[in-house]
Design an enzyme around this catalytic site. Structure first.
Site, short mmCIF file in Angstrom:
data_model
loop_
_atom_site.label_atom_id
_atom_site.label_comp_id
_atom_site.label_asym_id
_atom_site.label_seq_id
_atom_site.Cartn_x
_atom_site.Cartn_y
_atom_site.Cartn_z
N GLU A 1 39.62 37.80 28.22
CA GLU A 1 39.35 36.64 28.97
C GLU A 1 38.61 36.95 30.30
O GLU A 1 38.92 37.91 30.74
CB GLU A 1 40.74 35.67 29.42
CG GLU A 1 41.05 35.18 28.13
CD GLU A 1 42.52 34.51 28.13
OE1 GLU A 1 43.00 33.76 27.32
OE2 GLU A 1 43.33 35.03 28.85
N CYS B 1 36.16 36.55 37.51
CA CYS B 1 37.25 37.47 37.43
C CYS B 1 37.08 38.11 36.19
O CYS B 1 37.04 37.43 35.00
CB CYS B 1 38.52 36.59 37.66
SG CYS B 1 40.02 37.82 37.43
N CYS C 1 47.31 45.91 28.69
CA CYS C 1 47.62 46.75 30.11
C CYS C 1 48.43 47.64 29.76
O CYS C 1 49.64 47.17 29.31
CB CYS C 1 47.54 45.91 31.26
SG CYS C 1 47.70 47.01 32.65
N CYS D 1 53.95 45.50 34.34
CA CYS D 1 54.52 44.94 35.25
C CYS D 1 55.28 43.73 34.79
O CYS D 1 54.45 43.03 33.82
CB CYS D 1 53.50 44.38 36.22
SG CYS D 1 52.48 45.68 37.12
N CYS E 1 53.94 39.86 34.82
CA CYS E 1 52.57 39.64 34.41
C CYS E 1 52.27 39.70 32.93
O CYS E 1 52.85 40.35 32.16
CB CYS E 1 51.76 40.96 35.06
SG CYS E 1 49.91 40.82 34.45
N GLY F 1 44.02 43.98 32.52
CA GLY F 1 43.93 45.39 32.55
C GLY F 1 43.93 46.02 33.71
O GLY F 1 43.92 45.47 34.85
N GLU F 2 44.16 47.26 33.89
CA GLU F 2 44.08 48.03 35.21
C GLU F 2 42.80 48.83 35.10
O GLU F 2 42.56 49.69 34.58
CB GLU F 2 45.34 49.16 35.00
CG GLU F 2 45.38 50.25 36.11
CD GLU F 2 45.18 49.64 37.63
OE1 GLU F 2 45.70 48.67 37.98
OE2 GLU F 2 44.49 50.23 38.33
N SER G 1 40.55 45.61 41.85
CA SER G 1 41.93 45.45 42.18
C SER G 1 42.61 46.62 41.34
O SER G 1 42.60 46.56 40.07
CB SER G 1 42.44 44.13 41.81
OG SER G 1 43.91 43.73 42.00
N SER H 1 47.61 45.83 44.76
CA SER H 1 48.81 44.92 44.44
C SER H 1 49.97 45.34 44.93
O SER H 1 50.77 46.20 44.31
CB SER H 1 48.88 44.56 43.00
OG SER H 1 47.59 43.96 42.56
N LEU H 2 50.49 44.98 46.21
CA LEU H 2 51.75 45.80 46.74
C LEU H 2 52.95 44.99 46.13
O LEU H 2 53.95 45.69 45.56
CB LEU H 2 51.68 45.36 48.40
CG LEU H 2 52.74 46.07 49.32
CD1 LEU H 2 52.68 47.47 49.03
CD2 LEU H 2 52.54 45.68 50.62
N ASN I 1 52.47 32.59 39.78
CA ASN I 1 52.21 31.49 38.82
C ASN I 1 53.04 31.63 37.63
O ASN I 1 53.02 32.52 37.03
CB ASN I 1 50.83 31.74 38.25
CG ASN I 1 49.73 31.41 39.35
OD1 ASN I 1 49.76 30.20 39.92
ND2 ASN I 1 48.91 32.22 39.84
N CYS J 1 45.75 33.90 38.38
CA CYS J 1 46.33 35.29 38.36
C CYS J 1 47.40 35.71 37.78
O CYS J 1 48.17 35.03 37.59
CB CYS J 1 46.72 35.42 39.98
SG CYS J 1 45.43 35.44 40.81
#
Ligand code: SAH
Length: 354
Positions: free
Chosen positions: A95, A108, A115, A119, A122, A165-166, A197, A220-221, A296, A340
């Site tokens: 996407e 985006c 991924c 996480c 996510c 993805g990373e 990111s 992304s902290l 979200n 996000c």
């Protein structure tokens, strides 16, 4: 066995120059090809009508043009987000999202199908890694969304690698794609209009810093203690908050501009008064920007929750009182699951049901 055709859409100008000269053609062919690919957006070598027939047929013997198949497009009710679903030749899907924000048109982009980082909060993280995208497939997402924007009389101004993805775990393909996006004779996203990111893959950050590539970096902290961060983001077992801060300082020293720390606010996990104060303290000595993202919620589980309006306001107030600057990202496109961390395509389930 025949050698597989190479992707014309993944070739940098120097490589095209080489190809063009190998085929005994004048150097200006490179510009013409770039124009066909990224400005006119053709999908077939045969359509490059200002190249001679013989050149087109020579090219076709060696090269192909990657084009993702658009299988769905959803517009949010407010028109502020448009989500595109693209299919790869393997049938896997990714996407991309076009986000409208004032004069900005940000796309985006996805870098992987799924991924590997897992996480917990996510949606994409729950898919596991299914495939790395090729550079041409990353650029083609942008190209197709740009052509759509052009039809609406608009122009894409910014790119964020914040889709599925990373990006730093698909490093070579992502960097190649970024270089292609920047070409003035093509998509022309100059300056720092592109942001990568990362969940905090420090070796990738270091490599990117050393690269001759002027792109922005977001990390992304998402937590203020290693204990919580490790629970939410398993990558923290290896790369701790202190390592991320150090990498951010290094980025600033080498590049001269600030990293953005993204911080997702999740009820009861990352949204306490103590978190606000710790976030201020942690980032005090690191030149950075802070971008807060109220979580979200994912449709199915209710495991992680968006903080209440009151809690969010209190968090913002404490941070402000501590003298910390920040922005808040109120995600657009929540009604079409395009916000996000909501990108997830149920490809395996769909196939299983067939
Ligand atoms: N792997 C990269 C890029 C993809 S995630 C990275 O981790 O940065 C892009 C951003 O969305 C990250 O900051 C991530 O923390 C955030 N995110 C993920 N899921 C979310 C959700 N459900 N709500 C809000 N933000 C989310």
């Amino acid at each position: 066995m025949d050698t597989p055709l190479q992707d014309l859409k993944a070739m940098l100008p120097a490589e095209l120059d080489e190809l063009v000269s190998e085929l005994g053609q004048p150097a200006y062919r490179t510009q013409q090809i770039l124009d066909w690919l990224y400005v006119k957006g053709v999908r077939e070598i045969a359509q490059m009508s200002n190249l001679s027939k013989s050149l087109r047929s020579l090219l076709s013997e060696r090269m192909r043009i990657t084009s993702l198949l658009e299988v769905d497009r959803q517009e949010s009710a407010t028109g502020e987000a448009v989500k595109f679903l693209f299919e790869l030749p393997t049938g896997q899907r990714v996407e991309s999202v076009l986000i409208v924000d004032g004069d900005r048109r940000t796309v985006c982009l996805s870098s992987q199908v799924g991924c590997p980082l897992d996480c917990k909060f996510c949606a994409t993280g729950r898919m596991g890694l299914i495939a790395n995208l090729q550079a041409g497939q990353i650029v083609d997402q942008l190209l197709q969304v740009s052509l759509y924007a052009r039809e609406r009389g608009e122009r894409v101004t910014n790119v964020v690698m914040m889709g599925m993805g990373e990006p730093l775990l698909n490093y070579d393909q992502v960097v190649r794609a970024l270089k292609l996006m920047r070409l003035q004779e093509g998509l022309g996203l100059g300056g720092r209009k592109i942001t990568v990111s990362t969940a905090g893959y420090v070796p990738g950050i270091r490599k990117l810093v050393a690269e001759d590539l002027n792109v922005g970096l977001a990390i992304s902290l998402n937590a203020t203690t290693d204990e919580i961060r490790e629970k939410l983001m398993p990558i923290n077992r290896k790369y701790k908050i202190a390592d991320l801060l150090e990498a951010a300082r290094d980025f600033f020293d080498r590049r001269g501009y600030r990293v953005t720390f993204e911080y997702v606010l999740m009820a009861g996990l990352t949204d306490s008064d103590e978190d606000a104060l710790r976030l201020a303290k942690l980032t005090r000595d690191t030149p950075c920007k802070i971008n807060l993202i109220p979580y979200n919620e994912l449709e199915e589980d209710g495991l992680y929750r968006r903080p209440s309006r009151r809690r969010l306001d209190q968090f913002y107030r404490l941070l402000r009182d501590s003298g910390t600057e920040f922005t808040v990202r109120e995600s657009r496109g929540r009604d079409i699951d395009a916000a996000c961390g909501q990108l997830y395509h149920q490809q395996e389930k769909v196939r299983a049901a067939l």
